[in-house]
Design an enzyme around this catalytic site. Structure first.
Site, PDB file in Angstrom:
ATOM      1  N   CYS A 173      19.522 -15.612 -18.801  1.00  0.00           N
ATOM      2  CA  CYS A 173      18.059 -15.677 -18.831  1.00  0.00           C
ATOM      3  C   CYS A 173      17.488 -14.709 -17.782  1.00  0.00           C
ATOM      4  CB  CYS A 173      17.602 -17.117 -18.628  1.00  0.00           C
ATOM      5  SG  CYS A 173      15.841 -17.390 -18.921  1.00  0.00           S
ATOM      6  N   ASP A 229      15.498 -17.282 -30.767  1.00  0.00           N
ATOM      7  CA  ASP A 229      14.936 -17.317 -29.414  1.00  0.00           C
ATOM      8  C   ASP A 229      13.452 -16.961 -29.500  1.00  0.00           C
ATOM      9  OD1 ASP A 229      14.169 -16.846 -26.765  1.00  0.00           O
ATOM     10  OD2 ASP A 229      16.119 -16.012 -26.222  1.00  0.00           O
ATOM     11  N   HIS A 264      17.190 -19.719 -27.353  1.00  0.00           N
ATOM     12  CA  HIS A 264      17.355 -19.274 -25.975  1.00  0.00           C
ATOM     13  C   HIS A 264      18.278 -20.248 -25.243  1.00  0.00           C
ATOM     14  CE1 HIS A 264      16.032 -16.882 -22.521  1.00  0.00           C
ATOM     15  NE2 HIS A 264      16.010 -17.994 -21.826  1.00  0.00           N
TER      16      HIS A 264
END
Length: 296
Positions: A173, A229, A264
């Site tokens: 991330c 995502d 994600h």
């Protein structure tokens, strides 16, 4: 990724705990290695990697401006000249999931180091709200500081059993974005970016995004991304591919793998976003990528 989902992930680090209790418990885990007492803090299916046969725990690294940078490191016990992997945190900091990732890499034969890259500005475990975490801490961490601290981590590794001629970086991330930036900056041979943002705002703290440095990569990067995502549109992946194709040999050697139904944070096993198949496949691809590019 929607903020309410990220807030739930943040709360999942220690369900029902106060900020102080959460922070203390996580520090205890990092200092003492994996312990049964940590179990209530983790999701039921979270991976729990023992430290058997490893040297693991917190260290302090000499960083710029005389700062002692805390970091979690794990390595096979009694071995020297180890390949090195810098492990870059999410916005939530170096908590048990990141420490466990280091132990997994250590069992694979690496010296893995996860520095607490927000340490100068504060502790993410002191924030109970995502909006405050982002605006009061994450937004105040300059990229130049992060890159310099990673340089310091490599210097530390070279004096503590690591072979810095065989160094790589991986991040998740927020750390995925940093992985791209460091591959354009630092002396690593390979990078693996897990769902790191490729485009975004530019300011004094974050003057360039991965797409801005794509053509200047010094090390090839494998990008592992989720097709579902909501925070990283697939068109930005395509734009990044186009930028890489016009760049250095390392840039042109970079690759992407997109898992069509993965959200994600699909590797984060303590979150509801965890997806076992792409997480395991991505991990296998990461180790193969390191080996292909001489980090083994």
């Amino acid at each position: 990724m929607p903020h309410d989902d990220l807030q739930s992930d943040f709360d999942a680090l220690a369900p029902g705990a106060s900020d102080g209790t959460r922070r203390g418990a996580l520090r205890l885990m990092l200092g003492a290695g994996y312990a049964a007492a940590a179990a209530p803090l983790m999701a039921q299916d979270a991976i729990r990697t023992p430290a058997d046969g490893l040297v693991a725990g917190e260290v302090h690294i000499d960083a710029p401006q005389g700062f002692k940078l805390p970091a979690y490191r794990a390595a096979p016990a009694g071995r020297k000249d180890l390949p090195v992997v810098l492990v870059i945190q999410e916005i939530f900091g170096v908590h048990e999931y990141i420490a466990d990732t280091c132990r997994r890499l250590a069992h694979a034969g690496y010296l893995a180091i996860a520095p607490e890259l927000f340490a100068r500005q504060g502790d993410p475990m002191e924030y109970g709200e995502l909006a405050r975490l982002m605006s009061e801490l994450v937004a105040k961490v300059p990229d130049t500081q992060v890159l310099a601290d990673l340089d310091a981590c490599l210097r530390w590794a070279g004096s503590n059993g690591g072979d810095t001629a065989k160094a790589a970086i991986t991040g998740f991330c927020w750390g995925g974005r940093i992985t791209w930036l460091y591959a354009a900056h630092g002396p690593v041979k390979a990078g693996v970016a897990w769902y790191g943002r490729l485009v975004g705002k530019q300011d004094d703290m974050t003057p360039r995004n991965p797409i801005d440095v794509a053509a200047q990569l010094k090390a090839p990067v494998l990008g592992l991304y989720g097709g579902d995502d909501s925070g990283i549109p697939l068109d930005t992946v395509e734009k990044m591919k186009a930028a890489l194709a016009k760049g250095t040999p390392a840039a042109r050697a970079s690759e992407f793998v997109v898992y069509p139904e993965a959200p994600h944070a699909f590797h984060a096993d303590y979150r509801a976003s965890f997806r076992k198949q792409p997480a395991e496949d991505g991990w296998k691809r990461m180790l193969e990528w390191f080996k292909r590019h001489g980090v083994r």
